[in-house]
Design an enzyme around this catalytic site. Structure first.
Site, PDB file in Angstrom:
ATOM      1  N   HIS A 229      21.807 -17.969  10.414  1.00 62.11           N
ATOM      2  CA  HIS A 229      22.005 -17.839   8.970  1.00 62.11           C
ATOM      3  C   HIS A 229      20.696 -17.457   8.282  1.00 62.11           C
ATOM      4  CE1 HIS A 229      26.012 -20.170   8.249  1.00 62.11           C
ATOM      5  NE2 HIS A 229      26.150 -19.100   8.994  1.00 62.11           N
ATOM      6  N   GLY A 230      19.597 -17.996   8.779  1.00 55.58           N
ATOM      7  CA  GLY A 230      18.308 -17.644   8.203  1.00 55.58           C
ATOM      8  C   GLY A 230      17.998 -16.165   8.358  1.00 55.58           C
TER       9      GLY A 230
END
Length: 247
Positions: A229-230
């Protein structure tokens, strides 16, 4: 404010948790998440219960994150991993039956798959649609979807993010009952009734053994999903997709 998650005892030993957030169509609103955690806590604390049925209302089981919630992750404010509510069925002391009589979308579908038993509806749509919005799956979906549906079909759902009717998944050989919508909840009651005839201590002890590896492995999976997600969540294209495609 009216409750959006209800708990009642269907019959001796069998509890039912129903998601009824009609305003948000059972998306993961703050109220739904908060009440879901509270209700599962009540189930674990009640020695009368030996099985629990998790279901939704009408044509909705659970539709995953809200638009506001997804945009907050885009902005680096929120995270899907604040409460781990999506794995409440896995962490529940007693067996859980997901009676997915309605649509299961994204994290909502993943949440249902963390149950010990799953019953699907032929008419309903099931999808892990994370990649449709351009970000990688979360909420343990990268683990539980292939584990429950099989490697090939699970990876297909995760990568292509298409919608599948329960009837489509039945043809693909999913290892769950796939029934007409009106038969999903009665079938879940049959499973729960069989479970409730067993001693609670034995049910708790055996479930703990059967899900031990999943409980142990899931935190590492969540950490890797958060890392992805980062990388994937904060691009302008993801925000644009959420703004344009989210219904």
């Amino acid at each position: 404010m009216a409750p959006v998650v209800t708990l009642h005892e269907v019959e001796e030993g069998v509890a039912q948790i129903t998601l009824v957030d009609r305003e948000n169509k059972n998306m993961f609103s703050e109220q739904l998440v908060r009440e879901l955690i509270t209700v599962f806590g009540k189930v674990n604390g009640n020695e009368r219960y030996r099985a629990v049925v998790l279901t939704g209302y009408d044509t909705y089981f659970a539709l995953g994150g809200t638009k506001a919630g997804l945009l907050s992750i885009c902005d680096g404010i929120g995270s899907f991993n604040v409460t781990n509510f999506y794995s409440l069925a896995l962490e529940c002391d007693i067996p859980v039956i997901s009676a997915m009589q309605g649509h299961g979308v994204g994290g909502g579908f993943a949440m249902g798959l963390f149950a010990d038993f799953v019953v699907l509806s032929r008419e309903s749509v099931y999808t892990t649609n994370f990649m449709r919005y351009g970000f990688t799956p979360g909420m343990g979906a990268t683990y539980i979807v292939p584990k429950r549906l099989g490697y090939s079909l699970g990876h297909e759902l995760l990568l292509n993010a298409r919608n599948y009717r329960g009837a489509d998944l039945e043809k693909r050989g999913v290892p769950f009952p796939v029934l007409p919508r009106k038969e999903v909840l009665p079938h879940a009651y049959e499973i729960a009734r069989d479970l409730a005839a067993k001693p609670r201590l034995s049910l708790v002890t055996l479930k703990r053994h059967l899900v031990r590896d999943i409980r142990r492995e899931l935190p590492d999976v969540i950490e890797r999903e958060l890392e992805m997600h980062g990388i994937t969540f904060h691009h302008d294209d993801v925000r644009r997709r959420i703004e344009q495609l989210f219904l």
